[in-house]
Design a protein around this motif. Structure first.
Motif: not given
Length: 873
Positions: A592, A635, A621, A618
């Motif tokens: 992420a 997110d 993240a 995104c």
């Protein structure tokens, strides 16, 4: 009031009004009370199974219509013949209904001379009813308005189920196994065959020359009944939990397995049934019926579930009818399903148009989402607003929020274990939420030490909390309502995240990098190793022999932790992002990466990680969790993102430990290691003995490439155990370990070790530890894995032996000592490889060869002079 709350209340009322309604039986070696009249398993002391219950989906019951319901009493079983429904009434006898108009069923007649009827089978002019203590009763149904008993067979067992084939009745007798009754004369039934070596026989299905018997204790048993007088057991399928029903169609058997849905077994070879498909919709499957390309499940308070089984390897739910109290039996005829509700009687359901749910996409929560954890068919996410959101992800394309609870503000991390969610926050410390009913999460416990709890990892009876101000805190959660801190480790850093593997906690400690803490004694954690190269460690994930650290300024760092006291960086991937969270699945790392979204890194070679995929769309993240073919990304303001991440590449599993020389002791703990390729996120781990399934070690385990297993005391001594590891989402991908030994006894050689250098003709001590009753041992020497010599036989097991190495040995660095129980050769252990060499003599400052020559010359002169003296005399 929700149905999940009404069931126990209704049961209690019924028990008060009429104690004959529920005849409880206490079978041996069972974990709960089984009501033979209701098919409901009541766990003692309110203990649940620890699995999440899937609530009703908004897409359920589309185009599935109830046309009528009728019936008093306790409906146990139903069979439809023509326009008549035959109901086994657990409260007494047989009821016959006219269902020619499904919207208006009419009761025609009943036979009530039976304490309680469990099952019914209709053949020709007769209904055969299993009446428990009253055995098998045969009812003439020529006049449905006036059913009449004509015959009975009772051997004082407990007749629970009956199936008619030809001129024989096959009875599942709870106490006496499989009974075969000749009913060629219905007025005088005679037992002609029996297989008694099966207890807890509950259901039976006959197909061709085979009878399929459900045994509550041991699973599905298969009998060859070509000679009804001598039934022969030829195959079995053992399962870790109760099997409730079986239906055979063609070369497949379909078994309802309670909280685990149903499984499809290929029985083309009845001696070796093989699982080919599995479906679990989240409820408790009591009964199954197959019609065409569909399986129909009676699914407790979920009602009727319809599953498409045209592809038996991938059964798919397509519809549900949930207007029930407690569904536990189903029979299908034409366009109607006849569903028995334990409290509402018979429901007739129009199933002419089973349908599928509607896809939706993304789920927004409103706050800034920071943490996500997936358990079963649920994703639990936490956000800055202080809310825990529980999302049904049974269909990843259509996530639906089913529950929510307000906790402390600024939630940071979440971990799910069993029926509890563990949450950390800026100001609330550790909070524990009971989610046994995901629609109504309830806070049950909290421990606030005063710092900022950044992350949590839970295993066994302990929660490990990474605290901003107090480092690693270890909390006893054996009583979730009263968590107690038992240990702490703090050396001044900022603990951002923690991962526990075996007896170590791996802490991502911001500017201090990765710290490795020995937690074998949770009350006194001790730092044993550290790796720090100046980055800002935010998150850590351990898989196999490596720790994968997400650093905001250095990206992904891969640390070899095979020696926890000396961690070494072996690989790194950084492309300028801001790594916040890390999750390892098989040979891939999912990162992420804040504004750069989700990055997928191939780590099949940990020294050279390579980015193979990325999802950019995104917001921010923060965290990632992988389950099956999907990555679940927390997110930020965009909530929960669900991404399909399977690239269709080959999957493979290779078990590397235990190996054939392993001998593991019952009650001790060991690491199971494996390697995997392809995107493999979750595995099931099973134990086999002599090539036959023994037990499930664990299921739906995150693919860390290692599993720390404590061997249970229930295992037997045997040298032919194997571990099987299976892709939880693709049962065709698996591997078996080598055969290895498990014993109540164990030997561990502790010296020599890999650093030992022993000289020929010198003496050294061999040391070993042992557990269990071992009186004498044999000691042997191996070289290059081949037997060399016997050192000692039948030597007293005192843990040490003083050995003088003989002259005849050759020099080598590949020697091993093997110590074996002298009376049980399957109990043994090898030492590490060590070196044996010949002793070299040297005198500092002198040439050894010259000295030897001088000594020989002097000796010759002396001998010559002496010979002269002797001649003179």
């Amino acid at each position: 009031m929700k149905k999940t709350e009404r069931i126990p209340i209704i049961l209690i009322i019924f028990l008060i009004l009429d104690t004959s309604l529920f005849a409880f039986y206490y079978p041996p070696e069972d974990n709960g009370f089984i009501s033979l009249n209701s098919n409901i398993v009541l766990k003692p002391d309110g203990i649940d199974t620890g699995q999440l219950i899937k609530p009703k989906s908004s897409a359920d019951s589309i185009n599935i219509t109830k046309t009528a319901d009728i019936l008093d009493g306790v409906a146990q079983d139903v069979m439809i013949v023509g326009s008549l429904a035959y109901i086994a009434d657990g409260n007494g006898g047989l009821k016959i209904l006219d269902v020619s108009n499904p919207s208006d069923p009419i009761k025609l007649g009943e036979f009530d001379d039976c304490g309680g009827t469990y099952n019914v089978f209709v053949s020709g002019l007769y209904a055969y009813i299993a009446c428990g203590d009253d055995g098998l009763k045969i009812i003439n149904i020529t006049d449905p308005a006036a059913p009449l008993k004509v015959g009975q067979f009772n051997d004082e067992g407990l007749a629970y189920d009956v199936y008619i084939s030809g001129s024989y009745a096959y009875v599942a007798d709870y106490n006496d196994g499989l009974e075969i009754i000749d009913i060629s004369d219905p007025t005088a039934p005679v037992e002609v065959g029996q297989f008694e070596d099966v207890k807890n026989a509950r259901y039976v299905f006959v197909s061709g020359s085979y009878a399929y018997l459900v045994n509550l204790q041991y699973g599905l048993e298969i009998f060859n009944i070509s000679d009804p007088t001598t039934p022969l057991k030829i195959g079995h399928y053992h399962y870790r939990s109760l099997i409730w029903d079986v239906y055979v169609s063609g070369s497949y058997a379909y078994i309802a397995i309670g909280e685990n849905g149903f499984k499809i077994l290929d029985i083309s070879d009845p001696t070796n049934p093989v699982e080919v498909g599995h479906y679990d919709g989240g409820g408790y499957a009591y009964s199954i019926y197959i019609s065409g390309s569909y399986a129909f499940l009676a699914y407790d308070y979920y009602g009727l579930e319809i599953i498409n089984i045209s592809d038996r390897t991938a059964p798919m739910g397509v519809g549900r009818f949930d207007d029930v109290e407690w569904a536990y039996d189903v029979y299908v005829s034409g366009s109607f399903a006849f569903l028995l509700d334990s409290l509402d009687g018979l429901k007739i359901i129009d199933i002419s148009q089973p349908t599928a749910p509607v896809e939706k996409g993304q789920f927004y929560v409103g706050g800034f989402t920071r943490g996500v954890f997936v358990s079963g068919s649920y994703a639990c996410i936490v956000d800055d607003s202080g809310k825990l959101n529980i999302i049904d992800i049974f269909d990843p394309n259509a996530p639906v929020e089913v529950g929510q609870i307000d906790c402390s503000e600024f939630l940071l991390d979440v971990f799910v274990l069993g029926s509890y969610v563990y949450i950390t926050s800026y100001s609330g410390g550790l909070e524990i939420i009971n989610i046994s009913d995901p629609t109504t999460p309830v806070k049950v416990g909290q421990l606030d030490s005063g710092g900022r709890a950044n992350a949590v990892y839970v295993t066994g009876s302990y929660a490990y909390e990474a605290d901003n101000s107090y480092g690693l805190e270890i909390i006893d959660i054996s009583d979730p309502t009263t968590p107690v801190e038992v240990g702490t480790f703090y050396d001044g850093g900022v603990a951002m995240s923690v991962f526990v593997s075996g007896s170590y906690a791996y802490v991502a400690e911001d500017s201090n990098g990765l710290e490795i803490i020995d937690i074998s004694d949770p009350t006194a954690p001790v730092k044993v190793g550290q790796f720090n190269d100046g980055g800002d460690a935010c998150d850590v994930y351990v898989s196999g022999l490596y720790a994968y650290v997400a650093e905001s300024s250095n990206g992904l760092e891969i640390i070899d932790i095979s020696d926890p006291t000396a961690p070494v960086k072996v690989g790194q991937f950084y492309d300028g992002g801001d790594a916040c969270g890390v999750y390892v699945s098989g040979s891939y790392v999912n990162i992420a990466d804040n504004f750069d979204g989700l990055e997928i890194i191939d780590i099949s070679d940990p020294t050279a990680p390579v980015k193979v995929g990325q999802f950019y769309d995104c917001g921010s993240a923060q965290d990632v969790f992988v389950s099956g073919l999907y990555a679940y990304v927390a997110d930020g303001f965009d909530g929960l993102e669900i991404l399909h991440i399977s690239g269709g590449e080959d999957h493979n599993i290779t078990i590397v430990a235990p190996i054939s020389s392993s001998s593991w002791g019952i009650g001790s703990s060991y690491n199971i290691y494996w390697e995997s390729t392809g995107y493999l996120s979750t595995v099931n781990i099973e134990l086999y003995r002599d090539g036959i399934f023994e037990s499930v070690i664990d299921s739906n385990v995150s693919n860390h490439n290692s599993y720390y297993w404590t061997l249970p005391s229930s295992l037997d001594h045997c040298a032919n155990y194997q571990i099987k590891i299976i892709d939880a989402f693709n049962s065709s991908v698996y591997d078996y370990s080598d055969n290895f030994g498990i014993s109540t006894k164990l030997i561990t050689v502790t010296a020599p070790d890999i650093s030992s250098l022993w000289d020929i003709n010198s003496s050294y001590y061999i040391y070993w530890d042992s557990i269990g009753y071992i009186t004498e041992v044999n000691i042997e020497l191996y070289r290059d894995d081949v037997f060399e010599i016997t050192i000692a036989t039948n030597y007293s097991n005192n843990g040490s032996y003083n050995w003088t190495l003989p002259w005849g040995l050759n020099e080598s660095s590949n020697y091993q000592i093997k110590i074996t129980d002298a009376f049980d050769l399957s109990i043994y252990d090898f030492s590490d490889y060590f070196e044996i060499s010949k002793k070299k003599i040297s005198i500092p400052g002198y040439n050894l060869s010259l000295l030897i020559g001088l000594m020989l010359g002097i000796s010759a002169i002396v001998m010559a002079k002496n010979r002269g003296k002797y001649k003179k005399h």
